[in-house]
Scaffold this motif. Structure first.
Motif, short mmCIF file in Angstrom:
data_model
loop_
_atom_site.label_atom_id
_atom_site.label_comp_id
_atom_site.label_asym_id
_atom_site.label_seq_id
_atom_site.Cartn_x
_atom_site.Cartn_y
_atom_site.Cartn_z
N SER B 28 0.73 -1.03 -0.11
CA SER B 28 -0.03 -0.04 -0.09
C SER B 28 0.94 1.14 0.03
CB SER B 28 -0.99 -0.04 1.13
OG SER B 28 -0.32 0.23 2.26
N LYS B 29 1.90 1.22 0.63
CA LYS B 29 3.17 2.20 0.54
C LYS B 29 3.70 2.46 -0.67
CE LYS B 29 3.07 3.24 5.28
NZ LYS B 29 3.74 4.20 6.44
N SER B 33 4.50 -2.48 -8.65
CA SER B 33 5.65 -2.56 -9.21
C SER B 33 6.75 -2.00 -8.56
CB SER B 33 5.51 -1.96 -10.65
OG SER B 33 4.46 -1.26 -10.86
N GLY B 34 6.34 -1.09 -7.60
CA GLY B 34 7.36 -0.16 -6.76
C GLY B 34 7.84 -1.23 -5.63
#
Lengths: 197, 197, 197, 197
Positions: B28-29, B33-34
DNA sequence: CATGAATGAGTATTCATTCAT
DNA sequence: TATGAATGAATACTCATTCAT
């Protein structure tokens, strides 16, 4: 017959702009890490290498997009509006009408806003850049709100916080427009109610 | 001597849940893909391989997180509230108070909401799943709104659209809480004004 | 200025073939699971990523190699030989001479055969493909054998089984050639004795 | 009542043997790198860790299998046969009959042979081990062949090379038995013809 | 300039091995 | 002793970037 240097420059600028605009929309939909350069190039309809003729890296392209956004977003309107000698309520009516119209018509407006989310979601460092501008937009909005509070048309509370609420809702519906197939835009009355009594 | 099967099952379930919960917050943060699996594992405090003992792939983990979210989000509260024999205004007061409290206290609540954004931003297909649930939450909220409109305490307009507006603002502040260093939570009055006169 | 499309296609085809051929030899020596993609790339003299430009996965590359093998293996020779109006004994002499020559000279011939072993040893499913072809090769060989049995030059017994024996020995020496440092090739007489009286 | 130390030792030995035998068959079908320890354990019907109670590593297990193979393979028979005062032809008849019988009945015989292929295909270094033994088997076979050549019952040619041919064919049909669903075993006559006139 | 094939650093995933129970 | 959950080094695969054409 060699191309005239000016013409050449013109072509360059136009391609650069094309990449900038298309990328903005693409990034705003897929996020920074969610965007592959190869997909982006295909989406724009150019070769992968071409992007690198105009931008040094994915990172740089992303930053240039943000510079463009901040240049485009017209704070002027709010700035001018803030200093006009008319009741705050009318200012808010006018602003709301304009904002919703732009949101409705211009894809780039929604894209711009969505990109700020991406920024928020993905980048921790370059955070400040986006915020800088916003604070200015917020400042002028806060002025109008303050005026309205004196005139009794705006609810009480921290003006900056209320400004942030107003723009937050705008931002919310920009996201909805971009990412939901069929979405009913918020009405002017509903949006105004964030700050108006 | 083999380990006792019950104890074994217990350990498995607890580890699976641990991964699920921690991943939810992490995704969620950072977005899908991050998020790097190696970083995620480090963040959870387990080996990279362990994640793959419980989930086939990054993709599957992400989907399981969403299944969990939809299971957890308690619609019950709103459902019960909707059918109580009290004025809509009081229902909205109660709901708003509870929601803001939960938003303040429980990280997972904000995480849940943020993840729905990620979904929206990154995944096109599995979209429906999340929406299904939401519509139920919206339906009960709409009922309360409708009641309020009859009682004259709620603004006029399409009840579902108003419900969507209300939850949209909740969602907006959930994002702010997760991603902004210092943010003032919206006040109950401001939130209620989305629907109350 | 884009590259000329034809030239481009040509380059792609040649690289694809290069990878296909080199991989065939490498896989045939090291087996499927014994082959690391990084080593393979180094062996071919290209970057690891390049392989994935042409093939989706290690698995797919392996399968494409098999398709190529089955395309290349020339059954024609045996087919033509089978229908010539000469004694079976001479056909077998001719075939044996040719086969041993090819085995001696052409690495790919041995590689091809070794790969069929790998197939047999490692893959259970895609098995049929290779077998299909073989049966054709065996059929024509069986015809020659049958002719020889009538002429009294070939030993009695199920012609297909004898054909399989003949090719089995060829296969055996192909393996020996590939995997043994110094190995004496089987003599024509010894090979022929599998079927000739 | 503690288990008697002998009984304990007995249990250990029996588990070790079980692992050794089952692994032999599994390795012979899947190759060294094609075999996953987890799959192997499941196939044997024990826990993954159990293998490591008896063997230090996959590598060691593989080597122990080879030691076992070489211990089992009875060269004795050929050795004895070679020195009997009977015609070479009868020796070859006897040997062939025995070998085919064993091939037919005992899975481990075929497994043993297949494993030597795996060795050949996968390991470059430990190569010598397998060959050492073979040369002994080949030597005695060569003696019989030499005797046969003097007696006129065996074809002319290098005796060792012919011995190698004979065993090569045995090896070929061992592979066929292991890896082909339905395969007709070679007949004694066909096998003998590798060396007999 | 424009291109897309080639690249390798970076990321997802597997699997031999360990170890608490 | 036997187990299988946990591990991380090894391996498959991806993708931003380069460069010859």
């Amino acid at each position: 017959m060699p191309k005239s240097p000016e013409r050449c420059e013109e072509i360059r600028a136009s391609m650069r702009n094309k990449i900038l605009h298309e990328s903005m929309l693409y990034f705003s939909k897929n996020g920074f890490s969610g965007t592959k350069m190869s997909d982006l190039a295909k989406h724009i309809g150019i070769g992968q290498g071409t992007i690198y003729v105009y931008f040094q890296s994915k990172e740089e392209l992303f930053q240039e997009i943000h510079k463009m956004i901040n240049r485009e977003k017209d704070i002027k309107q709010v700035k001018v509006l803030a200093s006009l000698p008319i009741p705050a309520k009318r200012k808010i009516h006018k602003l709301t009408k304009d904002v919703l119209l732009q949101l409705e018509k211009d894809d780039r407006f929604a894209g711009t806003i969505a990109l700020n989310t991406q920024m928020l979601l993905e980048q921790d460092e370059d955070y400040s850049a986006g915020t800088t501008y916003q604070s200015e937009l917020y400042t002028y909005m806060a002025k109008i709100i303050e005026q309205g509070q004196k005139e009794g048309s705006v609810v009480s509370g921290n003006p900056l916080k209320l400004a942030d609420y107003y723009w937050g809702v705008v931002y919310l519906y920009a996201l909805k427009k971009l990412f939901t197939i069929k979405y009913e835009m918020i009405s002017a009355e509903d949006l105004e109610r964030t700050v108006l009594k």
